[in-house]
Design an enzyme around this catalytic site. Structure first.
Site, PDB file in Angstrom:
ATOM      1  CG  ASP A 134      32.034   0.689 -68.199  1.00 42.56           C
ATOM      2  OD1 ASP A 134      32.006  -0.177 -67.287  1.00 42.56           O
ATOM      3  OD2 ASP A 134      31.752   0.429 -69.386  1.00 42.56           O
ATOM      4  CD  GLU A 168      33.359  -9.648 -65.523  1.00 44.36           C
ATOM      5  OE1 GLU A 168      32.200  -9.619 -65.066  1.00 44.36           O
ATOM      6  OE2 GLU A 168      33.902 -10.704 -65.918  1.00 44.36           O
TER       7      GLU A 168
END
Length: 310
Positions: A134, A168
């Site tokens: 991730d 993000e």
């Protein structure tokens, strides 16, 4: 991937020493026009990018988070690979939480500038770990896809643009900044946005495909469903607000993409290279390449719907 919202797991699931050996220098030279079959890659072509991101984290406090040297080196690594391949790259700078961040935008020369296919992934990690699944995995898959465009000397009908978002993990800051600063003509020119988040999860049960019927993203959703279904791989549809697609959906830009699922090491120090399954990474990268090749044409080739649900 930002921290989970209070919704169900299924709905939320989702100098610099640059290690560019093995990344060929490819120039944007002319090629024959017309449709061509999508190339396929092996894990051996994708995993070196993840190894590079892991090494960047290792020498920078164990992470690649917004505002850190680890993130800056991650951007520099991706940018140099793209520059060598013949892309036009730009850094779109923004500030968040008192720190500077960058979105990296890479345009492949050619294609209709009024019809843009945009493909992206977030490049930052959280401060707690290196963020290799991730979302180093999604970033590596998008980079590999872009390099395959260059290797093929592609001449797509649509203009191809690739993006790597910053900050993000702090709430889709980079992608929202990009969308916010698009002029109306630039926003209108984006026919489709495809996002990839967590592409290499271990023990995959099903691929989570973003569904966007409101903005006209259904064709791309179906294309991913078809790709996975034709290979006997189960899928589950998830909404736009599950990942970095949300700012595009909020702006009315058609969107899709997918994730291989949430890892047990999400947002942890153990989200390292060992947390990525090379076989899953290979599947995800080829799925993205296949759909990008399909939608590089203004009128994508139709395929017989084949889905596999669990």
């Amino acid at each position: 991937m930002p921290s989970p919202r209070p919704v169900s797991l299924t709905a939320r699931a989702l100098g610099v020493a640059l290690l560019l050996s093995g990344v060929p220098a490819v120039t944007a030279t002319a090629a024959t026009s017309g449709p061509a079959a999508a190339p396929t890659v092996t894990a051996a072509e994708v995993m070196p990018h993840l190894q590079a991101l892991q090494q960047i984290a290792d020498r920078n406090g164990g992470n690649r988070a917004h505002g850190t040297r680890g993130y800056a080196e991650s951007v520099a690594y991706v940018k140099q690979a793209l520059d060598r391949a013949g892309f036009r790259t730009q850094l779109h700078r923004f500030w968040h939480d008192g720190k500077v961040g960058d979105n990296l935008i890479a345009d492949w020369p050619g294609g209709d500038p009024n019809h843009v296919l945009l493909v992206g992934a977030h490049l930052d990690s959280v401060p707690m770990g290196p963020g290799i699944n991730d979302n180093g995995s999604g970033s590596a898959a998008v980079l590999t896809t872009a390099l395959q465009v260059a290797k093929a000397k592609s001449k797509p009908e649509r203009h191809l643009r690739f993006a790597w978002w910053g900050a993000e993990e702090l709430g889709m800051v980079g992608s929202a900044d990009y969308v916010k600063n698009l002029p109306p003509t630039g926003r209108k020119a984006i026919d489709l946005y495809l996002n990839l988040d967590q592409a290499g999860s271990r023990n995959v049960q099903q691929y989570l495909v973003v569904k966007d019927p409101k903005n006209g993203g259904s064709a791309a959703f179906q294309a991913f469903e078809n790709w996975f279904g034709a290979r006997g791989l189960a899928t589950f549809d998830i909404p736009l607000d599950s990942s970095d697609n949300q700012p595009f959906g909020d702006a009315g830009i058609p969107s899709s993409g997918f994730s291989s699922g949430v890892s047990d090491c999400l947002h942890s120090a153990c989200d390292n290279l060992a947390n990525v399954d090379p076989a899953t990474q290979e599947i995800s990268t080829n799925a993205l390449i296949g759909v990008v090749w399909q939608f590089a044409a203004k009128t994508p080739a139709t395929t017989t719907p084949v889905t596999s649900r669990s």
